[in-house]
Design a protein around this motif. Sequence first.
Motif, short mmCIF file in Angstrom:
data_model
loop_
_atom_site.label_atom_id
_atom_site.label_comp_id
_atom_site.label_asym_id
_atom_site.label_seq_id
_atom_site.Cartn_x
_atom_site.Cartn_y
_atom_site.Cartn_z
N ALA A 176 19.94 -26.44 -68.80
CA ALA A 176 19.21 -25.67 -67.78
C ALA A 176 19.48 -24.17 -67.91
N PRO A 177 18.55 -23.34 -67.44
CA PRO A 177 18.76 -21.88 -67.46
C PRO A 177 19.53 -21.43 -66.23
N ARG A 195 17.19 -25.00 -57.60
CA ARG A 195 17.95 -23.99 -56.86
C ARG A 195 17.60 -24.08 -55.38
N VAL A 196 18.61 -24.20 -54.53
CA VAL A 196 18.38 -24.35 -53.09
C VAL A 196 19.32 -23.41 -52.32
N THR A 212 27.43 -18.72 -60.16
CA THR A 212 26.34 -19.04 -61.08
C THR A 212 25.38 -20.01 -60.41
N THR A 213 24.08 -19.76 -60.59
CA THR A 213 23.08 -20.65 -60.03
C THR A 213 21.89 -20.74 -60.99
N LEU A 214 20.95 -21.62 -60.68
CA LEU A 214 19.78 -21.78 -61.54
C LEU A 214 18.94 -20.51 -61.55
N ALA A 215 18.37 -20.20 -62.70
CA ALA A 215 17.45 -19.08 -62.78
C ALA A 215 16.20 -19.41 -61.97
N ALA A 270 34.25 -22.50 -63.61
CA ALA A 270 33.38 -23.50 -62.99
C ALA A 270 32.95 -22.96 -61.63
N ASP A 271 31.74 -22.43 -61.53
CA ASP A 271 31.32 -21.76 -60.30
C ASP A 271 29.85 -22.00 -59.95
N LEU A 272 29.30 -23.16 -60.35
CA LEU A 272 27.91 -23.46 -60.01
C LEU A 272 27.78 -23.63 -58.50
N SER A 273 26.71 -23.07 -57.94
CA SER A 273 26.43 -23.27 -56.51
C SER A 273 24.95 -23.05 -56.24
#
Length: 231
Positions: A143-144, A38-39, A13-16, A105-108
Amino acid sequence: MPPAEDSRATRYTTLAPGPDFRHELEIKRSRFITVLRRVEDEAAARALIAELRREFHDARHHCSAFILGPDRTTQRSSDDGEPSGTAGIPMLEALNRRETANGVADLSDVCAVVVRYFGGILLGAGGLVRAYSDSVSQAADRAPWVTRQRLRLAEVPVGFAEVGKLENDVRSAGLHVVGTEYGAGHATLKVAFEDDAESLDRVRRTVLSLSAGTCEARPGGTEWVDLTPRA
Protein backbone atom coordinates in the motif's frame (compact mmCIF):
# COMPACT_ATOMS: atom_id res chain seq x y z
CA MET A 1 -12.40 14.83 13.18
CA PRO A 2 -8.74 15.98 12.93
CA PRO A 3 -6.04 14.58 15.22
CA ALA A 4 -5.97 16.06 18.72
CA GLU A 5 -3.71 19.08 19.06
CA ASP A 6 -2.61 17.96 22.56
CA SER A 7 -1.24 14.66 21.27
CA ARG A 8 2.26 13.72 22.44
CA ALA A 9 3.08 12.45 18.96
CA THR A 10 4.21 14.94 16.34
CA ARG A 11 4.18 12.53 13.39
CA TYR A 12 2.88 9.14 12.31
CA THR A 13 2.33 7.14 9.13
CA THR A 14 -1.00 6.69 7.38
CA LEU A 15 -2.38 5.74 3.98
CA ALA A 16 -1.81 8.18 1.15
CA PRO A 17 -4.98 9.97 0.00
CA GLY A 18 -6.85 8.09 -2.69
CA PRO A 19 -9.08 5.07 -3.21
CA ASP A 20 -9.12 2.04 -0.94
CA PHE A 21 -6.14 -0.29 -1.34
CA ARG A 22 -7.05 -3.93 -2.06
CA HIS A 23 -5.03 -7.11 -2.03
CA GLU A 24 -6.19 -10.72 -2.42
CA LEU A 25 -4.62 -13.90 -1.09
CA GLU A 26 -5.76 -17.50 -1.71
CA ILE A 27 -4.99 -20.17 0.89
CA LYS A 28 -6.30 -23.72 0.44
CA ARG A 29 -9.06 -22.48 -1.84
CA SER A 30 -10.25 -19.82 0.63
CA ARG A 31 -10.10 -16.25 -0.69
CA PHE A 32 -8.88 -13.52 1.66
CA ILE A 33 -9.61 -10.05 0.25
CA THR A 34 -7.94 -7.28 2.28
CA VAL A 35 -9.20 -3.71 2.01
CA LEU A 36 -7.29 -0.82 3.60
CA ARG A 37 -8.82 2.63 4.01
CA ARG A 38 -7.61 5.82 5.65
CA VAL A 39 -10.11 6.81 8.36
CA GLU A 40 -10.30 9.64 10.89
CA ASP A 41 -12.68 8.16 13.46
CA GLU A 42 -14.57 5.03 14.50
CA ALA A 43 -17.63 6.02 12.50
CA ALA A 44 -15.58 6.05 9.28
CA ALA A 45 -14.02 2.68 10.12
CA ARG A 46 -17.41 1.11 10.79
CA ALA A 47 -18.78 2.66 7.61
CA LEU A 48 -16.10 0.79 5.62
CA ILE A 49 -17.05 -2.49 7.31
CA ALA A 50 -20.72 -1.89 6.49
CA GLU A 51 -19.90 -1.03 2.86
CA LEU A 52 -17.93 -4.23 2.41
CA ARG A 53 -20.71 -6.32 3.97
CA ARG A 54 -22.98 -5.01 1.25
CA GLU A 55 -20.43 -5.40 -1.55
CA PHE A 56 -19.38 -8.92 -0.52
CA HIS A 57 -22.78 -9.94 0.85
CA ASP A 58 -22.21 -13.61 0.04
CA ALA A 59 -18.90 -13.88 1.93
CA ARG A 60 -18.83 -15.81 5.19
CA HIS A 61 -16.67 -13.40 7.24
CA HIS A 62 -15.83 -9.68 7.25
CA CYS A 63 -13.11 -9.43 9.90
CA SER A 64 -11.69 -6.05 10.83
CA ALA A 65 -9.07 -4.08 12.75
CA PHE A 66 -8.36 -0.38 13.00
CA ILE A 67 -6.00 2.06 14.73
CA LEU A 68 -6.82 5.73 15.27
CA GLY A 69 -5.06 8.88 16.47
CA PRO A 70 -1.47 10.20 16.43
CA ASP A 71 -0.78 8.31 19.67
CA ARG A 72 -2.62 5.19 18.36
CA THR A 73 -4.78 5.15 21.50
CA THR A 74 -7.94 3.80 19.83
CA GLN A 75 -7.58 0.21 18.62
CA ARG A 76 -10.41 -2.20 17.80
CA SER A 77 -10.74 -5.61 16.15
CA SER A 78 -13.44 -8.14 15.30
CA ASP A 79 -13.32 -11.86 14.44
CA ASP A 80 -16.79 -11.67 12.84
CA GLY A 81 -17.64 -15.32 13.43
CA GLU A 82 -14.18 -16.82 13.11
CA PRO A 83 -12.93 -18.67 16.24
CA SER A 84 -12.06 -16.17 18.97
CA GLY A 85 -8.62 -14.63 18.57
CA THR A 86 -7.90 -16.07 15.11
CA ALA A 87 -8.71 -13.08 12.90
CA GLY A 88 -9.20 -9.60 14.38
CA ILE A 89 -6.31 -9.67 16.85
CA PRO A 90 -3.77 -11.06 14.31
CA MET A 91 -4.91 -8.35 11.88
CA LEU A 92 -4.47 -5.66 14.52
CA GLU A 93 -1.04 -7.00 15.44
CA ALA A 94 -0.02 -6.90 11.77
CA LEU A 95 -0.91 -3.20 11.63
CA ASN A 96 0.80 -2.50 14.94
CA ARG A 97 4.10 -4.13 14.07
CA ARG A 98 4.42 -2.92 10.47
CA GLU A 99 7.53 -0.74 10.39
CA THR A 100 7.81 2.22 8.05
CA ALA A 101 10.85 3.48 6.17
CA ASN A 102 12.48 4.97 9.29
CA GLY A 103 12.23 1.67 11.19
CA VAL A 104 9.37 2.81 13.44
CA ALA A 105 6.03 1.02 13.82
CA ASP A 106 3.65 4.00 13.74
CA LEU A 107 0.72 3.22 11.41
CA SER A 108 -2.50 4.97 12.41
CA ASP A 109 -5.79 6.30 11.06
CA VAL A 110 -6.14 3.09 9.07
CA CYS A 111 -8.83 0.41 8.94
CA ALA A 112 -8.20 -3.08 7.57
CA VAL A 113 -11.05 -5.41 6.61
CA VAL A 114 -10.42 -8.96 5.43
CA VAL A 115 -13.30 -10.55 3.55
CA ARG A 116 -13.12 -14.34 3.55
CA TYR A 117 -14.78 -16.69 1.10
CA PHE A 118 -14.55 -20.19 2.59
CA GLY A 119 -12.99 -22.68 0.17
CA GLY A 120 -14.18 -25.87 1.83
CA ILE A 121 -10.92 -26.78 3.60
CA LEU A 122 -10.61 -26.08 7.33
CA LEU A 123 -7.43 -24.19 8.19
CA GLY A 124 -7.41 -24.75 11.94
CA ALA A 125 -6.77 -22.04 14.52
CA GLY A 126 -3.08 -21.66 13.69
CA GLY A 127 -3.79 -21.57 9.98
CA LEU A 128 -6.41 -18.87 10.41
CA VAL A 129 -4.07 -16.72 12.51
CA ARG A 130 -1.39 -16.95 9.83
CA ALA A 131 -3.86 -16.33 7.00
CA TYR A 132 -5.37 -13.18 8.49
CA SER A 133 -2.00 -11.85 9.65
CA ASP A 134 -0.38 -12.50 6.27
CA SER A 135 -3.31 -10.95 4.41
CA VAL A 136 -2.94 -7.64 6.24
CA SER A 137 0.88 -7.73 6.24
CA GLN A 138 1.06 -8.30 2.49
CA ALA A 139 -1.47 -5.54 1.82
CA ALA A 140 0.46 -3.15 4.10
CA ASP A 141 3.72 -3.98 2.30
CA ARG A 142 2.18 -2.94 -1.02
CA ALA A 143 0.00 0.00 0.00
CA PRO A 144 1.05 3.66 -0.49
CA TRP A 145 1.87 5.41 2.78
CA VAL A 146 2.62 9.01 3.77
CA THR A 147 4.14 10.65 6.82
CA ARG A 148 1.65 12.88 8.60
CA GLN A 149 3.27 15.55 10.74
CA ARG A 150 2.05 18.37 12.95
CA LEU A 151 3.64 21.56 11.62
CA ARG A 152 3.53 25.23 12.52
CA LEU A 153 1.66 27.47 10.07
CA ALA A 154 2.42 30.91 8.70
CA GLU A 155 -0.33 32.95 7.05
CA VAL A 156 0.57 35.31 4.22
CA PRO A 157 -2.10 37.88 3.19
CA VAL A 158 -1.73 38.64 -0.52
CA GLY A 159 -3.79 40.29 -3.24
CA PHE A 160 -5.90 38.15 -5.56
CA ALA A 161 -3.86 39.14 -8.60
CA GLU A 162 -0.56 38.16 -6.99
CA VAL A 163 -1.48 35.01 -5.07
CA GLY A 164 -0.91 32.53 -7.93
CA LYS A 165 2.60 33.74 -8.70
CA LEU A 166 3.58 34.00 -5.05
CA GLU A 167 2.33 30.49 -4.33
CA ASN A 168 4.39 29.09 -7.22
CA ASP A 169 7.45 31.03 -6.13
CA VAL A 170 7.10 29.89 -2.51
CA ARG A 171 6.79 26.25 -3.59
CA SER A 172 9.83 26.65 -5.87
CA ALA A 173 11.78 27.98 -2.89
CA GLY A 174 11.22 24.66 -1.12
CA LEU A 175 8.53 25.73 1.33
CA HIS A 176 5.44 23.60 1.99
CA VAL A 177 2.21 25.33 0.92
CA VAL A 178 -0.85 23.66 2.46
CA GLY A 179 -3.53 25.80 0.87
CA THR A 180 -4.96 29.20 0.05
CA GLU A 181 -8.03 30.81 1.59
CA TYR A 182 -9.98 33.55 -0.19
CA GLY A 183 -11.64 36.25 1.89
CA ALA A 184 -12.94 39.77 1.53
CA GLY A 185 -10.39 41.81 -0.35
CA HIS A 186 -7.43 39.42 -0.26
CA ALA A 187 -6.26 35.82 -0.24
CA THR A 188 -4.29 34.12 2.54
CA LEU A 189 -1.50 31.73 1.61
CA LYS A 190 -0.81 29.07 4.29
CA VAL A 191 2.76 27.81 4.62
CA ALA A 192 3.74 24.93 6.95
CA PHE A 193 7.15 24.60 8.59
CA GLU A 194 8.99 22.94 11.46
CA ASP A 195 8.09 24.37 14.86
CA ASP A 196 11.28 26.31 15.62
CA ALA A 197 12.47 29.92 15.44
CA GLU A 198 14.97 29.27 12.63
CA SER A 199 12.28 27.84 10.33
CA LEU A 200 9.92 30.73 11.05
CA ASP A 201 12.67 33.24 10.23
CA ARG A 202 13.39 31.43 6.97
CA VAL A 203 9.71 31.57 5.95
CA ARG A 204 9.53 35.27 6.77
CA ARG A 205 12.71 36.10 4.86
CA THR A 206 11.65 34.05 1.85
CA VAL A 207 8.19 35.62 1.64
CA LEU A 208 9.59 39.14 1.99
CA SER A 209 12.16 38.48 -0.71
CA LEU A 210 9.77 36.84 -3.18
CA SER A 211 7.13 39.55 -2.74
CA ALA A 212 9.65 42.39 -2.93
CA GLY A 213 8.75 43.36 0.62
CA THR A 214 4.99 43.67 0.02
CA CYS A 215 3.89 40.53 1.93
CA GLU A 216 4.56 39.37 5.47
CA ALA A 217 4.30 35.88 7.00
CA ARG A 218 2.37 35.87 10.28
CA PRO A 219 2.08 33.02 12.84
CA GLY A 220 -1.07 30.97 12.22
CA GLY A 221 -1.31 28.04 14.62
CA THR A 222 -0.62 24.39 13.76
CA GLU A 223 -1.94 21.79 11.34
CA TRP A 224 -1.45 18.10 10.54
CA VAL A 225 0.08 17.86 7.07
CA ASP A 226 0.79 14.96 4.70
CA LEU A 227 4.46 14.94 3.74
CA THR A 228 6.32 13.10 0.97
CA PRO A 229 5.02 9.55 0.33
CA ARG A 230 7.27 6.84 1.71
CA ALA A 231 7.72 3.19 0.89
